[in-house]
Design a protein around this motif. Structure first.
Motif, PDB file in Angstrom:
ATOM      1  N   LEU A 165      11.429  -0.687   3.703  1.00 40.87           N
ATOM      2  CA  LEU A 165      11.419   0.802   3.509  1.00 40.87           C
ATOM      3  C   LEU A 165       9.653   1.260   3.540  1.00 40.87           C
ATOM      4  O   LEU A 165       9.252   0.600   2.470  1.00 40.87           O
ATOM      5  CB  LEU A 165      11.968   1.291   2.490  1.00 40.87           C
ATOM      6  N   ASP A 166       9.516   1.989   4.336  1.00 35.37           N
ATOM      7  CA  ASP A 166       7.908   2.414   4.262  1.00 35.37           C
ATOM      8  C   ASP A 166       7.851   4.017   4.549  1.00 35.37           C
ATOM      9  O   ASP A 166       9.094   4.526   4.659  1.00 35.37           O
ATOM     10  CB  ASP A 166       7.140   1.904   5.303  1.00 35.37           C
ATOM     11  N   ALA A 167       7.000   4.518   4.885  1.00 31.06           N
ATOM     12  CA  ALA A 167       6.966   5.995   4.810  1.00 31.06           C
ATOM     13  C   ALA A 167       7.576   6.439   5.907  1.00 31.06           C
ATOM     14  O   ALA A 167       8.621   7.336   6.147  1.00 31.06           O
ATOM     15  CB  ALA A 167       5.368   6.495   4.775  1.00 31.06           C
ATOM     16  N   ALA A 168       7.544   5.947   7.180  1.00 26.22           N
ATOM     17  CA  ALA A 168       8.274   6.196   8.618  1.00 26.22           C
ATOM     18  C   ALA A 168       9.763   6.105   8.409  1.00 26.22           C
ATOM     19  O   ALA A 168      10.373   6.980   8.855  1.00 26.22           O
ATOM     20  CB  ALA A 168       7.698   5.302   9.601  1.00 26.22           C
ATOM     21  N   GLU A 169      10.156   5.143   7.557  1.00 25.79           N
ATOM     22  CA  GLU A 169      11.670   4.947   7.534  1.00 25.79           C
ATOM     23  C   GLU A 169      12.130   5.822   6.480  1.00 25.79           C
ATOM     24  O   GLU A 169      13.347   6.294   6.853  1.00 25.79           O
ATOM     25  CB  GLU A 169      11.809   3.456   7.030  1.00 25.79           C
ATOM     26  N   LEU A 170      11.490   6.288   5.537  1.00 24.68           N
ATOM     27  CA  LEU A 170      11.883   7.000   4.439  1.00 24.68           C
ATOM     28  C   LEU A 170      11.796   8.646   5.283  1.00 24.68           C
ATOM     29  O   LEU A 170      13.119   9.296   4.976  1.00 24.68           O
ATOM     30  CB  LEU A 170      11.039   7.227   3.404  1.00 24.68           C
ATOM     31  N   ASN A 225       0.899  -1.308  -0.034  1.00 23.10           N
ATOM     32  CA  ASN A 225      -0.016   0.118  -0.085  1.00 23.10           C
ATOM     33  C   ASN A 225       0.869   1.290  -0.089  1.00 23.10           C
ATOM     34  O   ASN A 225       0.377   2.427   0.144  1.00 23.10           O
ATOM     35  CB  ASN A 225      -0.939   0.003   1.337  1.00 23.10           C
ATOM     36  N   GLU A 226       2.333   1.125   0.087  1.00 20.31           N
ATOM     37  CA  GLU A 226       3.021   2.384   0.107  1.00 20.31           C
ATOM     38  C   GLU A 226       3.513   2.783  -1.340  1.00 20.31           C
ATOM     39  O   GLU A 226       4.483   2.758  -1.754  1.00 20.31           O
ATOM     40  CB  GLU A 226       4.179   2.027   0.755  1.00 20.31           C
ATOM     41  N   GLN A 227       2.360   3.110  -2.341  1.00 25.73           N
ATOM     42  CA  GLN A 227       2.521   3.467  -3.419  1.00 25.73           C
ATOM     43  C   GLN A 227       3.536   4.776  -3.670  1.00 25.73           C
ATOM     44  O   GLN A 227       4.716   4.960  -4.518  1.00 25.73           O
ATOM     45  CB  GLN A 227       1.213   3.921  -4.292  1.00 25.73           C
ATOM     46  N   LEU A 228       3.271   5.741  -2.801  1.00 23.61           N
ATOM     47  CA  LEU A 228       4.077   7.163  -2.784  1.00 23.61           C
ATOM     48  C   LEU A 228       5.601   6.638  -2.286  1.00 23.61           C
ATOM     49  O   LEU A 228       6.336   7.291  -3.033  1.00 23.61           O
ATOM     50  CB  LEU A 228       3.324   7.994  -1.567  1.00 23.61           C
ATOM     51  N   GLN A 260       4.887  10.467   5.671  1.00 24.84           N
ATOM     52  CA  GLN A 260       3.975  10.001   6.298  1.00 24.84           C
ATOM     53  C   GLN A 260       2.350  10.974   5.954  1.00 24.84           C
ATOM     54  O   GLN A 260       1.606  10.386   5.835  1.00 24.84           O
ATOM     55  CB  GLN A 260       4.196   9.811   7.785  1.00 24.84           C
ATOM     56  N   LYS A 261       2.538  12.218   6.201  1.00 27.55           N
ATOM     57  CA  LYS A 261       1.701  13.202   6.099  1.00 27.55           C
ATOM     58  C   LYS A 261       1.178  13.255   4.551  1.00 27.55           C
ATOM     59  O   LYS A 261      -0.097  13.372   4.536  1.00 27.55           O
ATOM     60  CB  LYS A 261       2.206  14.439   6.331  1.00 27.55           C
TER      61      LYS A 261
END
Length: 472
Positions: free
Chosen positions: A321-326, A268-271, A342-343
């Motif tokens: 890698l997810d939004a929080a790690e990036l 679900n982490e397309q961004l 994340q935002k």
């Protein structure tokens, strides 16, 4: 005397060694992760009517113990006697490769097929893995004994195929691992073969295919396979995609697959996947949201920070890698915390850095107050800071009203001025900004207009009222 001193010295050395071993074992027991191991795997898949019969060979193993993660749907698990020593390290229930010197161990298992293959089938994660280890290289053999024909895709590069009586054999190979296996009845020719990209389809634009291949090469991605089939519904896996689009519309999708072949990114982490692709190849995305976030991020970082972020991402290959790690990596190169990615997963959001120091107002800590930095300006949420220093804060579509017993401010939201106790003052720049439905004021404006003293140390931001206002 010399003999005694030598004995004492030897005892000290021996005791030090025992202590080192003891604490090393304690560190291991406390959960210190082992260094990730690498291996080579060769997988033989035989397609029959009721199941995929798999022989899985793990090669270049070191002497440590490995836990085998078998597919949840697998059955008839056993060691496979490929050579005299290929089973010596496999435990009885085929859940581990125990310590030993043999570098090649083999197992076998079956992936059942609930029904016969008809038009297409995705076998999701049908292959065994080793915990805390990653394959450096994979060789995959697919033998179809059912006579069903069609096209098999794994994402690895197709080396060659051979058609025999009622049997069809294909061999694939490539760096890294393989997660999924796909079959479709519509057999398409290999229309393009590049260093990092294979395209199956009836006809393609060679120049566009070359550009896609060069993009994956610049990304240093694993090999990707693309099936251009207008008769099939779209489907994505980490190393291949099935699409009804033309190759001219596939640039962002292919680069995203390339990124997903290098990192473990949630579906679900397309961004995140699109953003990493743009950063890695330093190229804007054709996807509006991804491009907006990329341009904002690049324009907000210095050249050195941006290049350092690209370097950090390269070092993270093979990891999750997810939004929080990036966000953590971005904050690392900036020296401050951020929740930017994340935002933006939720809604459009500006690039902000977060000051993690605790705010104290008139001697009392307020952990719910977050100071943020934007364009090198420190900004404070006025609804929390000023209301707790004796002011009331309200707003409508045209003005912000901030009032105390002695001061009445009105800040125009339309023109650059404010009114204090019925006297108008013009300003060159507005001292406030609206972020996520909350107004923030600049630090200097809080000092100058609202009589606040703001001092900082390594752990705390100390805010005091110089006007003797009562805290609430």
């Amino acid at each position: 005397m010399k003999i005694i001193l030598r004995i004492v010295g030897l005892l000290i050395i021996l005791n030090s060694a025992l202590l080192y071993m003891h604490y090393s074992q304690m560190a291991d027991a406390s959960g210190t992760p082992e260094k990730e191991s690498r291996y080579i795997q060769e997988i033989e898949v035989i397609n029959r009517e009721d199941a995929l019969f798999i022989r899985h060979h793990f090669k270049n193993l070191d002497a440590r113990r490995y836990e085998i993660i078998l597919p949840a749907q697998s059955r008839n698990r056993a060691c496979y006697l490929e050579t005299d020593s290929s089973c010596t390290r496999i435990n009885e229930n085929v859940t581990a490769i125990v310590e030993g010197e043999q570098s090649w161990q083999s197992i076998s298992y079956e992936i059942p097929k609930p029904e016969s293959l008809e038009n297409r089938k995705l076998f999701k994660e049908p292959f065994a893995l080793l915990r805390n280890a990653k394959p450096d290289f994979t060789i995959l053999h697919v033998t179809d004994e059912s006579g069903i024909g069609g096209l098999w895709v794994s994402g690895l590069e197709l080396v060659g195929s051979r058609q025999m009586d009622m049997i069809e054999y294909s061999m694939y190979r490539g760096s890294g691992g393989v997660t999924d296996l796909y079959w479709q009845r519509n057999s398409l020719p290999l229309a393009y073969r590049g260093s990092r990209l294979s395209i199956f389809g009836d006809s393609i634009d060679f120049e566009v295919a070359e550009q896609l291949d060069n993009g994956l090469l610049e990304l240093n991605a694993r090999h990707i396979a693309v099936v251009l089939d207008p008769q099939s519904k779209p489907l994505k896996s980490s190393r291949f995609l099935i699409s009804e689009l033309k190759e001219t519309d596939l640039s962002d999708v292919v680069l995203e697959r390339g990124v997903r072949s290098l990192y473990i990114i949630p579906d679900n982490e397309q961004l995140v996947a699109g953003l990493i692709a743009s950063i890695s190849v330093d190229t804007p995305s054709h996807i509006g949201k991804v491009n907006a976030v990329f341009e904002t991020l690049k324009n907000s970082l210095t050249t050195d920070q941006y290049e350092l972020l690209r370097s950090r991402l390269s070092e993270k290959q093979g990891e999750r890698l997810d939004a929080a790690e990036l966000d953590r990596l971005i904050g690392e190169v900036c020296g401050w915390k951020t929740s930017f990615v994340q935002k933006n997963n939720e809604r459009a959001y500006p690039f902000l850095l977060e000051d993690t120091r605790v705010i104290t107002l008139n001697g009392e800590a307020h952990e719910d107050i977050q100071v943020i930095m934007m364009d090198r300006r420190s900004l404070y949420p006025i609804n929390k800071v000023l209301t707790r220093n004796g002011y009331s804060v309200t707003s409508n579509e045209s003005s912000i009203y901030i009032e105390s017993e002695t001061e009445k401010f009105r800040f125009s939201l339309r023109d650059p001025f404010y009114v204090l106790n019925n006297k108008r003052y013009t300003v060159r720049e507005r001292p406030y900004i609206l972020i996520d439905n909350e107004y923030y004021f600049e630090e200097d404006a809080l000092r100058r207009l609202f009589h606040l003293s703001i001092q900082k140390n390594e752990e705390t931001i100390i805010v005091k009222s110089l006007a003797g206002g009562n805290t609430k």
